[in-house]
Design an enzyme around this catalytic site. Structure first.
Site, PDB file in Angstrom:
ATOM      1  N   ALA A 139       0.855  -1.178   0.000  1.00 34.37           N
ATOM      2  CA  ALA A 139       0.000   0.000   0.000  1.00 34.37           C
ATOM      3  C   ALA A 139       0.895   1.233   0.000  1.00 34.37           C
ATOM      4  O   ALA A 139       2.073   1.155   0.369  1.00 34.37           O
ATOM      5  CB  ALA A 139      -0.894  -0.013   1.238  1.00 34.37           C
ATOM      6  N   GLY A 197       0.762  -5.047   0.835  1.00 42.60           N
ATOM      7  CA  GLY A 197      -0.483  -5.132   0.067  1.00 42.60           C
ATOM      8  C   GLY A 197      -0.270  -5.757  -1.307  1.00 42.60           C
ATOM      9  O   GLY A 197      -1.198  -6.342  -1.876  1.00 42.60           O
ATOM     10  N   GLU A 240      -0.478  -9.318  -0.700  1.00 45.35           N
ATOM     11  CA  GLU A 240      -1.876  -9.649  -0.397  1.00 45.35           C
ATOM     12  C   GLU A 240      -2.714  -9.671  -1.680  1.00 45.35           C
ATOM     13  O   GLU A 240      -3.617 -10.495  -1.827  1.00 45.35           O
ATOM     14  CB  GLU A 240      -2.428  -8.637   0.611  1.00 45.35           C
ATOM     15  N   GLU A 272       5.196  -5.016   6.915  1.00 44.33           N
ATOM     16  CA  GLU A 272       4.465  -4.008   7.693  1.00 44.33           C
ATOM     17  C   GLU A 272       5.044  -3.812   9.090  1.00 44.33           C
ATOM     18  O   GLU A 272       4.995  -2.724   9.648  1.00 44.33           O
ATOM     19  CB  GLU A 272       2.979  -4.393   7.800  1.00 44.33           C
TER      20      GLU A 272
HETATM   21  N1  CAA Z   1       4.586   3.268  -0.778  1.00 45.38           N
HETATM   22  C1  CAA Z   1       4.978   4.424  -1.319  1.00 45.38           C
HETATM   23  N2  CAA Z   1       6.102   4.587  -2.006  1.00 45.38           N
HETATM   24  C2  CAA Z   1       6.892   3.521  -2.167  1.00 45.38           C
HETATM   25  C3  CAA Z   1       6.561   2.277  -1.639  1.00 45.38           C
HETATM   26  C4  CAA Z   1       5.338   2.163  -0.912  1.00 45.38           C
HETATM   27  N3  CAA Z   1       4.902   1.007  -0.408  1.00 45.38           N
HETATM   28  N4  CAA Z   1       7.545   1.386  -1.933  1.00 45.38           N
HETATM   29  C5  CAA Z   1       8.453   2.074  -2.637  1.00 45.38           C
HETATM   30  N5  CAA Z   1       8.070   3.371  -2.788  1.00 45.38           N
HETATM   31  C6  CAA Z   1       8.755   4.442  -3.475  1.00 45.38           C
HETATM   32  C7  CAA Z   1       9.943   4.955  -2.647  1.00 45.38           C
HETATM   33  O1  CAA Z   1       9.523   5.854  -1.650  1.00 45.38           O
HETATM   34  C8  CAA Z   1      10.776   5.604  -3.724  1.00 45.38           C
HETATM   35  O2  CAA Z   1      10.225   6.852  -4.042  1.00 45.38           O
HETATM   36  P1  CAA Z   1      11.184   8.156  -4.188  1.00 45.38           P
HETATM   37  O3  CAA Z   1      12.052   7.837  -5.382  1.00 45.38           O
HETATM   38  O4  CAA Z   1      10.216   9.259  -4.438  1.00 45.38           O
HETATM   39  O5  CAA Z   1      11.966   8.234  -2.932  1.00 45.38           O
HETATM   40  C9  CAA Z   1      10.557   4.689  -4.929  1.00 45.38           C
HETATM   41  O6  CAA Z   1       9.355   3.981  -4.666  1.00 45.38           O
HETATM   42  C10 CAA Z   1      11.666   3.678  -5.111  1.00 45.38           C
HETATM   43  O7  CAA Z   1      11.849   2.989  -3.873  1.00 45.38           O
HETATM   44  P2  CAA Z   1      13.273   2.870  -3.129  1.00 45.38           P
HETATM   45  O8  CAA Z   1      14.130   4.054  -3.463  1.00 45.38           O
HETATM   46  O9  CAA Z   1      13.004   2.615  -1.691  1.00 45.38           O
HETATM   47  O10 CAA Z   1      13.848   1.601  -3.879  1.00 45.38           O
HETATM   48  P3  CAA Z   1      14.794   0.453  -3.293  1.00 45.38           P
HETATM   49  O11 CAA Z   1      15.141  -0.399  -4.451  1.00 45.38           O
HETATM   50  O12 CAA Z   1      15.899   1.030  -2.482  1.00 45.38           O
HETATM   51  O13 CAA Z   1      13.859  -0.365  -2.268  1.00 45.38           O
HETATM   52  C11 CAA Z   1      11.841  -1.509  -1.563  1.00 45.38           C
HETATM   53  C12 CAA Z   1      12.717  -1.019  -2.751  1.00 45.38           C
HETATM   54  C13 CAA Z   1      12.573  -2.576  -0.783  1.00 45.38           C
HETATM   55  C14 CAA Z   1      10.559  -2.059  -2.175  1.00 45.38           C
HETATM   56  C15 CAA Z   1      11.553  -0.293  -0.643  1.00 45.38           C
HETATM   57  O14 CAA Z   1      11.039   0.767  -1.431  1.00 45.38           O
HETATM   58  C16 CAA Z   1      10.550  -0.589   0.434  1.00 45.38           C
HETATM   59  O15 CAA Z   1      10.889  -1.142   1.460  1.00 45.38           O
HETATM   60  N6  CAA Z   1       9.256  -0.198   0.197  1.00 45.38           N
HETATM   61  C17 CAA Z   1       8.214  -0.341   1.212  1.00 45.38           C
HETATM   62  C18 CAA Z   1       7.706  -1.772   1.338  1.00 45.38           C
HETATM   63  C19 CAA Z   1       6.664  -1.857   2.423  1.00 45.38           C
HETATM   64  O16 CAA Z   1       6.899  -1.569   3.580  1.00 45.38           O
HETATM   65  N7  CAA Z   1       5.427  -2.291   2.030  1.00 45.38           N
HETATM   66  C20 CAA Z   1       4.303  -2.427   2.964  1.00 45.38           C
HETATM   67  C21 CAA Z   1       3.402  -1.203   2.842  1.00 45.38           C
HETATM   68  S1  CAA Z   1       2.107  -1.177   4.025  1.00 45.38           S
HETATM   69  C22 CAA Z   1       0.898  -2.217   3.430  1.00 45.38           C
HETATM   70  O17 CAA Z   1       1.002  -2.758   2.342  1.00 45.38           O
HETATM   71  C23 CAA Z   1      -0.320  -2.378   4.320  1.00 45.38           C
HETATM   72  C24 CAA Z   1      -1.339  -3.362   3.855  1.00 45.38           C
HETATM   73  O18 CAA Z   1      -1.329  -4.515   4.252  1.00 45.38           O
HETATM   74  C25 CAA Z   1      -2.472  -2.961   3.024  1.00 45.38           C
END
Ligand code: CAA
Length: 258
Positions: free
Chosen positions: A66, A109, A112, A132
């Site tokens: 998400a 998400g 999921e 998460e």
């Molecule tokens: N939401 C919003 N933006 C996201 C995102 C997310 N889930 N995942 C990645 N992005 C964005 C980053 O913020 C970044 O944007 P900017 O260039 O503007 O900074 C861009 O995508 C590229 O990401 P990274 O620079 O972080 O790329 P990376 O290769 O270094 O890492 C990654 C990739 C491991 C996927 C890392 O981005 C990450 O950990 N993302 C979050 C994953 C996460 O925690 N997901 C769970 C979300 S909560 C959820 O899903 C709740 C639910 O159950 C419904």
């Protein structure tokens, strides 16, 4: 098809292919992407000539969860009022089979969403996780329930409580995915699988999908009853007659979906 479209829909033979297209945000699932995705699935579900769907992202990310940026400042009451999780559930009403073609990050998400599809074909670079816990929350779109059924309690606990991610090969070993393919072949594999299923008897495919999904929701005794009912019901279809006759006459069946 515009690069800017948040999803891109293509018809390949009898398969609807939907690509999620927020590459700069790793396909983070915001309400706009989710509702466009569900609209596209519902539209394809209603189209004659389409027998199954494939959802994919890009090589780097199926979806990284998400959208954290859009959620970060929300409080409980706002989350409750916006209540965006039910938009994930629209996928559960889709009658035709859906295959997730997953490469790269399949997190939160995103995982999921993949778990709500009927099958998963992964590229060798895919990784699956529920991170998460790193954000101080837990999965909210079915992860605690569906992941546990898919990989078992011990691994689900580790993934949800300690951010354990599964490589594609581990996901195969834990029966989370159906196939692991090289990066340049996973999408074709998913499309080919979807095409094969789309060529099968449509009513039997629909009721088979429904019956398997029922097993997740109900006690065994009720699931068995529903399966038996669907099995008997198919003997009222022309396709059952055609399927059995074609077997006896040693020829390919000509399915009508009736
Ligand atoms: N939401 C919003 N933006 C996201 C995102 C997310 N889930 N995942 C990645 N992005 C964005 C980053 O913020 C970044 O944007 P900017 O260039 O503007 O900074 C861009 O995508 C590229 O990401 P990274 O620079 O972080 O790329 P990376 O290769 O270094 O890492 C990654 C990739 C491991 C996927 C890392 O981005 C990450 O950990 N993302 C979050 C994953 C996460 O925690 N997901 C769970 C979300 S909560 C959820 O899903 C709740 C639910 O159950 C419904």
């Amino acid at each position: 098809m515009s690069e800017k479209e948040i999803i891109q829909v293509e018809k390949i033979d009898n398969v609807g292919l939907i690509r999620m297209n927020r590459p700069k945000a790793m396909n983070a699932l915001n309400p706009g992407l989710l509702s466009s995705l569900m609209d596209a699935l519902e539209s394809l579900d209603n189209q004659d000539g389409i027998g199954s769907m494939v959802i994919t992202g890009n090589e780097k990310a199926f979806a990284a969860g998400a959208d954290i940026k859009e959620m970060s400042s929300a409080n409980s009451i706002e989350m409750l009022k916006d209540d965006f999780i039910p938009s994930f559930d629209r996928i559960l009403e889709i009658k035709k089979p859906i295959i997730a073609a997953v490469s790269g990050y399949c997190l939160g998400g995103g995982n999921e969403l993949a778990l709500s599809c009927d099958m998963i074909v992964a590229s060798e670079t895919a990784s699956f996780g529920q991170p998460e816990i790193k954000l101080g929350i837990i999965p909210g779109a079915g992860g605690t329930q569906r992941l546990t059924k898919a990989v078992g309690k011990a691994m689900a606990m580790e993934m949800i409580l300690n951010n354990r991610t599964l490589s594609a090969q581990e996901a195969l070993d834990y029966q989370l995915v159906n196939y692991v393919e090289p990066l340049d072949e996973y999408l074709d594999k998913a499309i080919n699988l979807a095409q094969e299923i789309a060529r099968r008897a449509p009513l039997a495919v629909q009721l088979g999908k429904e019956a398997v999904n029922t097993s997740f929701e109900t006690p065994l005794s009720r699931g068995l009853k529903e399966e038996r009912f669907a099995f008997y019901l198919l003997f009222a279809s022309q396709d059952q007659e055609e399927g059995m006759r074609s077997f006896i006459e040693k020829r390919d069946p000509d399915w009508q979906g009736k």
